[in-house]
Design a protein around this motif. Structure first.
Motif, PDB file in Angstrom:
ATOM      1  N   UNK A  73       0.858  -1.191   0.000  1.00 20.49           N
ATOM      2  CA  UNK A  73       0.000   0.000   0.000  1.00 20.49           C
ATOM      3  C   UNK A  73       0.889   1.234   0.000  1.00 20.49           C
ATOM      4  N   UNK A  74       0.708   2.080  -1.028  1.00 18.90           N
ATOM      5  CA  UNK A  74       1.442   3.348  -1.123  1.00 18.90           C
ATOM      6  C   UNK A  74       0.380   4.437  -1.231  1.00 18.90           C
ATOM      7  N   UNK A  75       0.086   5.118  -0.114  1.00 16.90           N
ATOM      8  CA  UNK A  75      -1.037   6.056  -0.034  1.00 16.90           C
ATOM      9  C   UNK A  75      -0.596   7.377   0.589  1.00 16.90           C
ATOM     10  N   UNK A  76      -1.014   8.487  -0.039  1.00 14.79           N
ATOM     11  CA  UNK A  76      -0.780   9.846   0.476  1.00 14.79           C
ATOM     12  C   UNK A  76       0.693  10.115   0.778  1.00 14.79           C
ATOM     13  N   UNK A  77       1.539   9.794  -0.181  1.00 18.07           N
ATOM     14  CA  UNK A  77       2.949  10.140  -0.077  1.00 18.07           C
ATOM     15  C   UNK A  77       3.271  11.246  -1.074  1.00 18.07           C
ATOM     16  N   UNK A  78       4.264  12.057  -0.749  1.00 15.11           N
ATOM     17  CA  UNK A  78       4.795  13.031  -1.701  1.00 15.11           C
ATOM     18  C   UNK A  78       6.137  12.499  -2.160  1.00 15.11           C
ATOM     19  N   UNK A  79       6.244  12.215  -3.480  1.00 10.30           N
ATOM     20  CA  UNK A  79       7.392  11.489  -4.033  1.00 10.30           C
ATOM     21  C   UNK A  79       8.086  12.334  -5.073  1.00 10.30           C
ATOM     22  N   UNK A  80       9.403  12.454  -4.920  1.00 12.46           N
ATOM     23  CA  UNK A  80      10.231  13.118  -5.927  1.00 12.46           C
ATOM     24  C   UNK A  80      11.223  12.071  -6.432  1.00 12.46           C
ATOM     25  N   UNK A  81      11.112  11.715  -7.712  1.00 13.64           N
ATOM     26  CA  UNK A  81      11.962  10.643  -8.210  1.00 13.64           C
ATOM     27  C   UNK A  81      13.127  11.194  -9.007  1.00 13.64           C
ATOM     28  N   UNK A  82      14.282  10.532  -8.878  1.00 17.34           N
ATOM     29  CA  UNK A  82      15.463  10.897  -9.645  1.00 17.34           C
ATOM     30  C   UNK A  82      15.489  10.142 -10.977  1.00 17.34           C
ATOM     31  N   UNK A  83      15.326   8.851 -10.902  1.00 19.55           N
ATOM     32  CA  UNK A  83      15.585   8.012 -12.069  1.00 19.55           C
ATOM     33  C   UNK A  83      14.513   6.922 -12.187  1.00 19.55           C
ATOM     34  N   UNK A  84      14.349   6.420 -13.398  1.00 20.27           N
ATOM     35  CA  UNK A  84      13.467   5.314 -13.736  1.00 20.27           C
ATOM     36  C   UNK A  84      12.005   5.637 -13.464  1.00 20.27           C
ATOM     37  N   UNK A 131      -3.722   8.447  -3.892  1.00 20.60           N
ATOM     38  CA  UNK A 131      -3.576   9.784  -3.287  1.00 20.60           C
ATOM     39  C   UNK A 131      -2.133  10.285  -3.234  1.00 20.60           C
ATOM     40  N   UNK A 132      -1.238   9.720  -4.013  1.00 23.08           N
ATOM     41  CA  UNK A 132       0.148  10.156  -3.994  1.00 23.08           C
ATOM     42  C   UNK A 132       0.362  11.338  -4.922  1.00 23.08           C
ATOM     43  N   UNK A 133       1.331  12.187  -4.581  1.00 21.79           N
ATOM     44  CA  UNK A 133       1.817  13.237  -5.476  1.00 21.79           C
ATOM     45  C   UNK A 133       3.200  12.818  -5.930  1.00 21.79           C
ATOM     46  N   UNK A 134       3.348  12.609  -7.256  1.00 22.49           N
ATOM     47  CA  UNK A 134       4.615  12.137  -7.816  1.00 22.49           C
ATOM     48  C   UNK A 134       5.175  13.232  -8.718  1.00 22.49           C
ATOM     49  N   UNK A 135       6.330  13.788  -8.311  1.00 20.52           N
ATOM     50  CA  UNK A 135       6.995  14.823  -9.108  1.00 20.52           C
ATOM     51  C   UNK A 135       8.044  14.154  -9.992  1.00 20.52           C
ATOM     52  N   UNK A 136       7.934  14.379 -11.307  1.00 20.42           N
ATOM     53  CA  UNK A 136       8.905  13.775 -12.231  1.00 20.42           C
ATOM     54  C   UNK A 136       9.937  14.785 -12.718  1.00 20.42           C
ATOM     55  N   UNK A 137       9.870  16.019 -12.222  1.00 18.73           N
ATOM     56  CA  UNK A 137      10.799  17.037 -12.710  1.00 18.73           C
ATOM     57  C   UNK A 137      11.988  17.205 -11.777  1.00 18.73           C
ATOM     58  N   UNK A 151      -4.714   1.638  -8.863  1.00 16.03           N
ATOM     59  CA  UNK A 151      -4.080   2.962  -8.775  1.00 16.03           C
ATOM     60  C   UNK A 151      -5.117   4.020  -9.117  1.00 16.03           C
ATOM     61  N   UNK A 152      -5.283   5.023  -8.246  1.00 13.43           N
ATOM     62  CA  UNK A 152      -6.240   6.097  -8.539  1.00 13.43           C
ATOM     63  C   UNK A 152      -5.977   7.266  -7.593  1.00 13.43           C
ATOM     64  N   UNK A 153      -6.541   8.418  -7.942  1.00 12.72           N
ATOM     65  CA  UNK A 153      -6.458   9.663  -7.172  1.00 12.72           C
ATOM     66  C   UNK A 153      -5.002  10.090  -6.943  1.00 12.72           C
ATOM     67  N   UNK A 154      -4.119   9.696  -7.845  1.00 14.72           N
ATOM     68  CA  UNK A 154      -2.742  10.176  -7.780  1.00 14.72           C
ATOM     69  C   UNK A 154      -2.613  11.444  -8.608  1.00 14.72           C
ATOM     70  N   UNK A 155      -1.608  12.263  -8.294  1.00 11.68           N
ATOM     71  CA  UNK A 155      -1.288  13.451  -9.080  1.00 11.68           C
ATOM     72  C   UNK A 155       0.159  13.345  -9.513  1.00 11.68           C
ATOM     73  N   UNK A 156       0.397  13.479 -10.846  1.00  7.16           N
ATOM     74  CA  UNK A 156       1.749  13.375 -11.398  1.00  7.16           C
ATOM     75  C   UNK A 156       2.075  14.677 -12.096  1.00  7.16           C
ATOM     76  N   UNK A 169       3.803  21.004 -14.491  1.00  7.10           N
ATOM     77  CA  UNK A 169       4.891  21.495 -13.636  1.00  7.10           C
ATOM     78  C   UNK A 169       4.530  21.253 -12.185  1.00  7.10           C
ATOM     79  N   UNK A 170       5.535  21.233 -11.344  1.00  4.07           N
ATOM     80  CA  UNK A 170       5.296  21.062  -9.909  1.00  4.07           C
ATOM     81  C   UNK A 170       5.011  22.389  -9.220  1.00  4.07           C
ATOM     82  N   UNK A 171       5.104  23.487  -9.946  1.00  2.61           N
ATOM     83  CA  UNK A 171       4.827  24.782  -9.354  1.00  2.61           C
ATOM     84  C   UNK A 171       3.358  24.859  -8.941  1.00  2.61           C
ATOM     85  N   UNK A 172       3.113  25.323  -7.708  1.00  4.29           N
ATOM     86  CA  UNK A 172       1.743  25.460  -7.231  1.00  4.29           C
ATOM     87  C   UNK A 172       1.099  24.160  -6.833  1.00  4.29           C
TER      88      UNK A 172
END
Length: 913
Positions: free
Chosen positions: A208-219, A235-241, A267-272, A311-314
């Motif tokens: 279970x991966x729920x309501x995490x804020x994730x910033x990924x470097x690679x892959x 419910x995760x926020x995944x930043x790819x930048x 998988x649902x309610x995630x923001x990328x 973008x991750x701004x805002x």
């Protein structure tokens, strides 16, 4: 060293529930806590691990901890050890490691050291900073909360068949690797992947991966591989930048799920966040890539409520973020507190687009309402009863909608609870009420403020005032308080409305105006009775006047001796004083290392005044600045001669005194030796003049440049704890012009003088001399030789009985209008206040027919053998005389040397105060 209270232990029990562990069953006896503290020298790894003697290392505690025990770890210093937990608790009785000061003050492992939970069960760890990593292997029912990890890739690992592991509310600058494990929950964490995906799973079923804020470097931000089936990604926020150096420069994904991991995975309610380009792709699912939500949902059935932003701004816990109130509050692993432990709140400014109208935010952090403060205004704040008043409140809050205001007007009426920012009220009776305004929001935060309401009687404006003398305070003796100061205070007036103007006429030509009802001070130039008038005008235009007669006079004061300081010497400035022109003299009342400084708290000054180089026979008068020149005199001098005298004189309203020569010109020297001040200093005890020393009968003449130490306290009725002694100092048989100094410390002779001598002339001067070591004073003459006679007339100290009241200098008696005082005769001087026990006089002998002396003493008393002043044929001789008084009278006796006219001036008197 801080230790947890019982409340802290209870909160730790609450923490167990927050981590999602089974509820703890009640025990007959609470478990014994263990303590670790390497900051104290009392620690011992072979001891009991108690509060009084804690362990030095965490490892010592983990080797002995029993089911149900909590290990409290002091965070003061990093622990240089690898910590291994390989023993467990029991269902409902976990073993727990916590920071002794709470999660915000984490206990730390040194760099390179790690925490390992191996083959254990029912374990909780909270508030740990492990820079080099954490591993859970082969373990069950493990709760990890509020952890910090900062170094190395894959430094948080859950593997080896572990199950039911919960990692929550943590900040991880590393990848989280879950391998060969099941039912692992990652919730409300901030995870920043390092080289590898932020969250990477292999054969991790039920992840279970729920309501995490994730910033990924690679892959990928989240990557599921192998048999990682049955996962829930919500419910995760995944930043790819966000990126750093990556070993694999290939395509990167927000979420990547391998074909072998799709079974049962949702998988649902995630923001990328983007940017989305050919090598930055939102999704990879079962080998297929999807650039947008629509195609992803169509191809997989997942992500129906996902949000993609370029973008991750805002994005995040900021106003306007698409994460706000848009998550699924029913998703697996949901916690109703965010990554900082704050409760979730409904932002009333945005629609609730979460599942079923919910208002949970996506990511680790909630947009916090942040109700900071409330300000309030009451209008009018001062009014008669029956007047409508209005309170207006302004809340300092991120959002204002959904706030509730409670207005308590402080008069016993029921508080008003309303969403309105204003409230009206009518007080039905006078009061000094406190209005309390409390604001609450939907997150159950509260702030409040208080303000005062002055409710008056509905009566006409009626002026009234008190008039009191203003005196220096004992705890602030140097405060700016001028003599004869009076404070007029109109706060006792009946005022239904606030005052707009206060006018005070002090009756001496001085007027003061104020716009507020505050006391008004004024320093009068001289004592007297003054008609003081106070006029009030309120904000409604009503006026009222009150007047009263106010007696203004000097207040009884104690004496403060200071290191003698020369405050004026016209010889150095070549500005001689001249007849008919008053010279102002600023009077200091303290002497600091940088020199004398005036501090306006004294009512009278004690000076040694010397006149020298007079161009003709003349006299000098000294009086308070600002007053009319009195008929009194202080120093008489012959042409070309030198004469000095002690002067006690009130200080004027401007902090100065005035001195004026009657005629001719002369140089003026003024030495400051002490002062009288109310609520300060020492009391005075007048005594019958007593001879202390006479060098004609003991010790011989004092030679030029020599000193002689004389005991003055602890003898002759003067107590040993006296701080200063009043002496009549007489010089006789002087061989040349010289001066004499009397001072307390033999090795600290001042540059001032007390007596100026001429050959062939007997001269006297009164001096107040501080007492030195062992009750002594030191005498010194600068040249020639002279005999000295010292007569004590009183002392100052703890055993003193009277306080000094200065007066405007006044003439009490002058025999030039009634006839000379014959040799052997006495005259009675009246006019001293009847309650006086002593007086400070200036006594002058003039038109003398032969050398002799005068003795002044209390009326009706036995005449002492000591003299008060030496008379000289054909000369006018003054002296400062401190003498006992009886029934407001003193007696002046003339020796058998010759007839004299005697002039007596009063400068103050002593009473019991």
């Amino acid at each position: 060293m801080l230790r947890p209270t019982r409340a802290t232990v209870l909160l730790t029990a609450g923490l167990v529930s927050l981590l999602g562990m089974p509820a703890t069953a009640a025990a007959a006896e609470p478990p014994t806590d263990l303590y670790v503290d390497r900051t104290t020298t009392l620690c011992s790894d072979s001891g009991p691990g108690s509060d009084a003697q804690p362990f030095c290392t965490i490892s010592a505690a983990t080797r002995t901890v029993q089911p149900g025990q909590t290990v409290h770890i002091n965070p003061g210093r990093a622990y240089n050890e690898d910590v291994v937990i390989n023993r467990g608790g029991l269902p409902g009785k976990p073993i727990t490691l916590v920071s002794e000061l709470g999660d915000s003050a984490k206990f730390r492992l040194a760099p390179g050291k790690t925490l390992t939970v191996s083959g254990a069960s029912h374990v909780n760890v909270s508030g740990l900073d492990a820079p080099s990593g954490i591993r859970v292997t082969g373990s069950t029912d493990v709760g990890l909360r509020a952890l910090t990890v900062t170094n190395n890739p894959d430094s948080v690992t859950i593997d080896g068949g572990s199950s039911d592991v919960r990692l929550q509310h943590s900040k991880l600058k590393t990848s989280v690797r879950v391998e060969s494990a099941r039912d692992v929950v990652l919730s409300r964490n901030e995870i920043q992947g390092y080289v590898h995906p932020a969250v990477v799973a292999w054969d991790a079923t039920g992840l279970v991966v729920t309501n995490n804020t994730i910033r990924r470097d690679c892959e990928a931000g989240i990557k599921l591989s192998g048999g990682s089936t049955g996962a829930a990604l919500f419910n995760n926020v995944v930043h790819t930048d966000f990126e750093a150096g990556c070993a694999d420069p290939g395509a990167r994904y927000g979420i990547e799920v391998a074909q072998t991991a799709t079974a049962g995975t949702r998988a649902d309610y995630n923001l990328i966040t983007g940017p989305f380009t050919a090598d930055r792709i939102a999704y990879k699912w079962a080998g297929a890539t999807y650039a947008d939500r629509t195609s992803f949902h169509a191809g997989t059935g997942q992500g129906a409520h996902d949000i993609l932003t370029p973008t991750s701004q805002g994005v995040g816990a900021v106003d306007g973020s698409p994460t706000i109130d848009s998550a699924d509050a029913t998703a697996p692993g949901v916690l109703l507190t965010d990554g900082l432990g704050r409760e979730i709140g409904d932002d009333p400014r945005v629609p609730n687009t979460g599942k079923d109208g919910g208002y949970l935010d996506r990511g680790a952090f909630e947009l916090y309402n942040n109700l900071v403060a409330v300000r309030a205004e009451l209008e009018p704040g001062w009014a008669p009863a029956g007047t409508p008043v209005k309170v207006k409140a302004t809340a300092d809050s991120r959002w204002l909608a959904g706030l509730t205001y409670t207005y308590d007007f402080g008069d016993g009426t029921t508080p008003l609870v309303t969403p309105a920012t204003t409230a009206d009220h009518v007080y039905d009776k006078p009061c000094a009420c406190t209005v309390r305004v409390t604001v609450s929001n939907t997150a159950r935060q509260q702030v409040f403020t208080q303000l005062s309401a002055k409710v008056t009687a509905n009566t006409p404006l009626t002026a009234a005032f008190t008039a009191q003398p203003v005196l220096p305070k004992a705890d602030a003796p140097d405060a700016l308080v001028l003599p004869l100061s009076v404070e007029a205070d109109a706060q006792s007036s009946a005022m239904p409305w606030p005052v707009d103007r206060v006018d005070v006429d002090f009756g001496d030509g001085t007027k003061e105006s104020r716009s507020t009802l505050e006391p008004v001070r004024h320093a009068y130039k001289q004592p007297g009775t003054y008609k003081v008038t106070t006029t009030l005008k309120d904000i409604k235009g009503a006026t009222s006047t009150a007047e009263r007669n106010v007696e203004v006079g000097y207040t009884p004061a104690g004496y403060v001796a200071v290191r003698p300081a020369r405050v004026l010497d016209t010889r150095t400035t070549n500005t001689p004083v001249q007849g008919g022109a008053a010279t102002p003299i600023a009077v200091p009342v303290h002497y600091y290392s940088s020199g004398p400084h005036h501090t306006a708290g004294a009512s009278a000054a004690v000076l040694n005044v010397t006149v020298t180089g007079a161009t003709e026979d003349t006299h000098l008068g000294v009086w308070p600045s600002g007053q009319a020149r009195p008929a009194t005199s202080n120093v008489n001098v012959k042409a070309g001669g030198t004469s000095s005298n002690t002067v006690t004189v009130p200080i004027g309203a401007d902090g100065k005194i005035s001195a004026q020569l009657n005629s001719g010109k002369a140089s003026l020297i003024v030495d400051f030796v002490g002062y009288y001040q109310p609520d300060a200093g020492q009391r005075f005890a007048p005594i019958t003049p007593t001879r202390v020393v006479d060098t004609r009968t003991a010790g011989g003449a004092l030679g030029g440049g020599q000193t002689r130490t004389v005991k003055v306290a602890g003898v002759n009725g003067i107590p040993a704890d006296a701080t200063a002694v009043a002496l009549n100092l007489t010089g006789t048989g002087a061989t040349e012009n010289s001066h004499v100094i009397a001072y307390p410390h033999q090795d600290q002779r001042p540059t001032t003088s007390n007596l100026n001598l001429e050959p062939g002339k007997d001269k006297s001067n009164q001096a107040i001399v501080p007492v030195g070591p062992n009750g002594t004073i030191t005498l010194y003459t600068n040249s020639g030789s002279t005999h000295l006679v010292l007569d004590a007339v009183g002392y100052y100290g703890p055993n003193g009985t009277t306080l000094f009241t200065p007066v405007v200098p006044q003439r009490l008696a002058d025999t030039r209008t009634s006839g000379k005082l014959a040799p052997g005769a006495a005259t009675t001087v009246t006019g001293i206040p009847a309650n006086a026990l002593g007086a400070a006089l200036n006594v002058t002998a003039t038109d003398t027919t032969g050398p002799g002396f005068l003795t002044v003493y209390g009326h009706g008393g036995v005449r002492p053998g000591a003299s008060s002043l030496q008379t000289r044929s054909g000369e006018t001789v003054p002296n400062h005389v401190t003498t006992p008084v009886a029934d407001g009278r003193v007696t002046v006796w003339n020796s058998y040397g010759g007839a004299n006219h005697v002039i007596t001036d009063l400068f103050g008197y002593f009473t019991r105060g």
